[in-house]
Design a protein around this motif. Structure first.
Motif, PDB file in Angstrom:
ATOM      1  N   ASP A  72      37.460  98.942-120.665  1.00 53.63           N
ATOM      2  CA  ASP A  72      38.179  99.027-121.928  1.00 53.63           C
ATOM      3  C   ASP A  72      38.921  97.735-122.227  1.00 53.63           C
ATOM      4  O   ASP A  72      39.579  97.163-121.349  1.00 53.63           O
ATOM      5  CB  ASP A  72      39.191 100.179-121.899  1.00 53.63           C
ATOM      6  CG  ASP A  72      38.539 101.509-122.200  1.00 53.63           C
ATOM      7  OD1 ASP A  72      37.313 101.520-122.413  1.00 53.63           O
ATOM      8  OD2 ASP A  72      39.247 102.520-122.221  1.00 53.63           O
ATOM      9  N   SER A  97      38.559  98.023-115.427  1.00 51.17           N
ATOM     10  CA  SER A  97      38.273  98.874-116.576  1.00 51.17           C
ATOM     11  C   SER A  97      37.410  98.127-117.572  1.00 51.17           C
ATOM     12  O   SER A  97      37.572  96.919-117.780  1.00 51.17           O
ATOM     13  CB  SER A  97      39.583  99.302-117.255  1.00 51.17           C
ATOM     14  OG  SER A  97      39.301 100.056-118.423  1.00 51.17           O
ATOM     15  N   THR A 119      49.048  96.268-120.474  1.00 52.79           N
ATOM     16  CA  THR A 119      47.662  96.668-120.739  1.00 52.79           C
ATOM     17  C   THR A 119      47.078  97.564-119.660  1.00 52.79           C
ATOM     18  O   THR A 119      46.492  98.620-119.954  1.00 52.79           O
ATOM     19  CB  THR A 119      46.772  95.416-120.888  1.00 52.79           C
ATOM     20  OG1 THR A 119      47.367  94.518-121.819  1.00 52.79           O
ATOM     21  CG2 THR A 119      45.384  95.794-121.377  1.00 52.79           C
ATOM     22  N   PRO A 126      41.302  99.798-127.331  1.00 48.60           N
ATOM     23  CA  PRO A 126      41.404 101.163-126.784  1.00 48.60           C
ATOM     24  C   PRO A 126      42.688 101.391-125.981  1.00 48.60           C
ATOM     25  O   PRO A 126      43.277 102.472-126.049  1.00 48.60           O
ATOM     26  CB  PRO A 126      40.166 101.288-125.896  1.00 48.60           C
ATOM     27  CG  PRO A 126      39.209 100.287-126.415  1.00 48.60           C
ATOM     28  CD  PRO A 126      40.050  99.145-126.894  1.00 48.60           C
ATOM     29  N   ALA A 127      43.111 100.367-125.225  1.00 47.69           N
ATOM     30  CA  ALA A 127      44.343 100.519-124.449  1.00 47.69           C
ATOM     31  C   ALA A 127      45.556 100.656-125.374  1.00 47.69           C
ATOM     32  O   ALA A 127      46.460 101.461-125.118  1.00 47.69           O
ATOM     33  CB  ALA A 127      44.513  99.332-123.512  1.00 47.69           C
ATOM     34  N   ARG A 146      45.836 104.097-126.727  1.00 49.83           N
ATOM     35  CA  ARG A 146      46.487 105.017-125.784  1.00 49.83           C
ATOM     36  C   ARG A 146      47.996 104.777-125.723  1.00 49.83           C
ATOM     37  O   ARG A 146      48.774 105.716-125.539  1.00 49.83           O
ATOM     38  CB  ARG A 146      45.873 104.867-124.393  1.00 49.83           C
ATOM     39  CG  ARG A 146      44.420 105.317-124.327  1.00 49.83           C
ATOM     40  CD  ARG A 146      43.891 105.318-122.894  1.00 49.83           C
ATOM     41  NE  ARG A 146      42.476 105.630-122.887  1.00 49.83           N
ATOM     42  CZ  ARG A 146      41.502 104.728-122.942  1.00 49.83           C
ATOM     43  NH1 ARG A 146      41.820 103.434-122.963  1.00 49.83           N
ATOM     44  NH2 ARG A 146      40.252 105.090-122.958  1.00 49.83           N
ATOM     45  N   GLN A 197      44.865 101.710-119.402  1.00 50.74           N
ATOM     46  CA  GLN A 197      43.429 101.780-119.177  1.00 50.74           C
ATOM     47  C   GLN A 197      43.154 102.933-118.225  1.00 50.74           C
ATOM     48  O   GLN A 197      43.845 103.078-117.211  1.00 50.74           O
ATOM     49  CB  GLN A 197      42.917 100.457-118.604  1.00 50.74           C
ATOM     50  CG  GLN A 197      43.043  99.301-119.581  1.00 50.74           C
ATOM     51  CD  GLN A 197      42.665  97.962-118.975  1.00 50.74           C
ATOM     52  OE1 GLN A 197      43.000  97.676-117.826  1.00 50.74           O
ATOM     53  NE2 GLN A 197      41.991  97.131-119.748  1.00 50.74           N
TER      54      GLN A 197
END
Length: 295
Positions: free
Chosen positions: A246, A244, A119, A250-251, A254, A123
C-alpha cells in the motif's frame, strides 16, 4: 464529516488531496495554501473551493488535514483546535518540544480528536505485526534502519527547506519511533547518538520495558541501499517488520477512518497528538546528544 486541506505542496497533491477526495465518509470542502494560485489550482483539480483566508475555511469545516512544513503545521493546528476542529496531522508534529506540546494541549483543551499520519502505522500488514508483537513479552533488542535516497537525486521533496535543515532525524526518525515505541515501550534515554555520512545518524535507545534498540536514519543513502527494516530479537525468536504494498493514499484513507472513529467514540487513537509529542521529545533529546557528538 466536512474536512478542509491546509497545504498545496507535493505531499498535499500526491497524497492528501486524493485521499480526502476519494473518501466515502468525508465531505472534502476546500483547500487553503500559502500561495493562493496553488490553492486555486489544487482546488480546481478536485472540484472544491479555494480559500484565501484560513479562518474562513475553519468556519466551514468540522476537521482539517494539514500537509505543511512542521513549523507551520504546529501553529495552524493550535488555531484549528481552538476553533473546535478535529485534526489529521502529518509527522513530525513540530520541530520543537514547546510547539508540539502546544498542539497536544490545544487538542486536549478543546476536546477535539487528533490523528497523526505515521505512514507505517496505517498500513495493514505492519499494523497487524506491531499489534501482535506489542502483546508478545520478552523482547531483548531491536534494530531499525530507515534509509532514504531523497537527497541523492531529484524529486518533488528534494528541495524541501525543512528537510534540508533538519535531515533524516526529523523526517524519517518519526517513522522508526512509531514502530519501536508500541512494541518495546517508551524511550527511557537516548544513550548515544552519532553522525554518519552526510545527514545519516545512528541512535542507541534504552526502552522502559528493559530492551534496547539501535536506529539508523538517512535521507542520503545510495538509491540501491534505500529501504526500511525493523528486526526484533527476544524470547519469541527473531522477526522482521513486513513490507506493505500500500502506498500513501490508502494509508491516509485509513488514517482518516481512524479520525472518524475517534470522533464518533471519543476514544483517543494510539497515534494522536499526545503520542506525536512524545516522538518529538525523543527526537529533540537525540538532537541534543548529537550536538555533543559534534562538540
Amino acid at each position: 464529516m466536512r474536512i478542509g486541506l491546509l497545504g498545496t505542496g507535493p505531499w498535499a497533491r500526491a497524497a492528501y488531496a486524493p485521499a480526502l477526495a476519494g473518501h466515502g465518509s468525508l465531505d472534502f470542502v476546500g483547500v487553503w495554501g500559502r500561495r493562493p494560485e496553488a490553492a486555486a489550482e489544487l482546488a480546481a483539480e478536485h472540484d472544491v473551493r479555494a480559500y484565501d483566508d484560513v479562518d474562513a475555511l475553519l468556519g466551514d469545516v468540522d476537521a482539517v488535514a494539514v500537509a505543511l512544513p512542521p513549523v507551520i503545521q504546529a501553529e495552524l493546528a493550535v488555531r484549528a483546535a481552538a476553533a473546535g476542529r478535529h485534526l489529521l496531522l502529518d509527522k513530525p508534529l513540530a520541530i520543537g518540544v514547546a510547539e508540539g506540546r502546544a498542539v497536544a494541549e490545544a487538542a486536549e483543551r478543546a476536546r477535539v480528536a487528533s490523528v497523526v499520519f505515521f505512514t507505517t502505522r496505517f498500513q495493514p500488514e505492519p499494523e497487524a505485526w506491531i499489534g501482535e508483537h506489542a502483546a508478545t513479552p520478552g523482547w531483548f533488542t531491536a534494530r531499525a534502519q530507515w534509509l532514504g535516497s531523497l537527497f541523492a537525486g531529484a524529486g518533488p521533496l528534494t528541495d524541501s527547506p525543512w528537510r534540508r535543515e533538519k535531515g533524516a532525524l526529523w523526517d524519517v526518525g518519526p517513522h522508526a519511533l512509531s514502530v519501536l515505541l508500541p512494541v518495546l515501550g517508551d524511550v527511557r534515554r537516548v544513550a548515544a547518538a552519532v553522525h554518519g555520512p552526510a545527514d545519516t545518524v545512528h541512535l542507541v535507545l534504552e526502552h522502559a520495558g528493559g530492551a534496547s534498540s539501535t536506529v539508523t536514519l538517512s535521507l542520503t543513502a545510495p538509491s540501491a541501499a534505500a529501504g526500511a527494516d525493523v528486526e526484533l530479537r527476544g524470547e519469541a525468536g527473531v522477526t522482521l517488520l513486513p513490507r506493505s504494498a500500500d502506498g500513501a493514499v490508502p494509508a491516509l484513507t485509513r488514517a482518516a477512518d481512524a479520525l472518524l472513529t475517534a470522533v464518533r467514540t471519543g476514544r483517543a487513537h494510539p497515534c494522536d497528538a499526545a503520542f506525536a509529542l512524545r516522538v518529538t521529545e525523543i527526537l529533540a533529546e537525540a538532537e541534543t546528544v548529537l550536538g555533543k557528538d559534534v562538540g
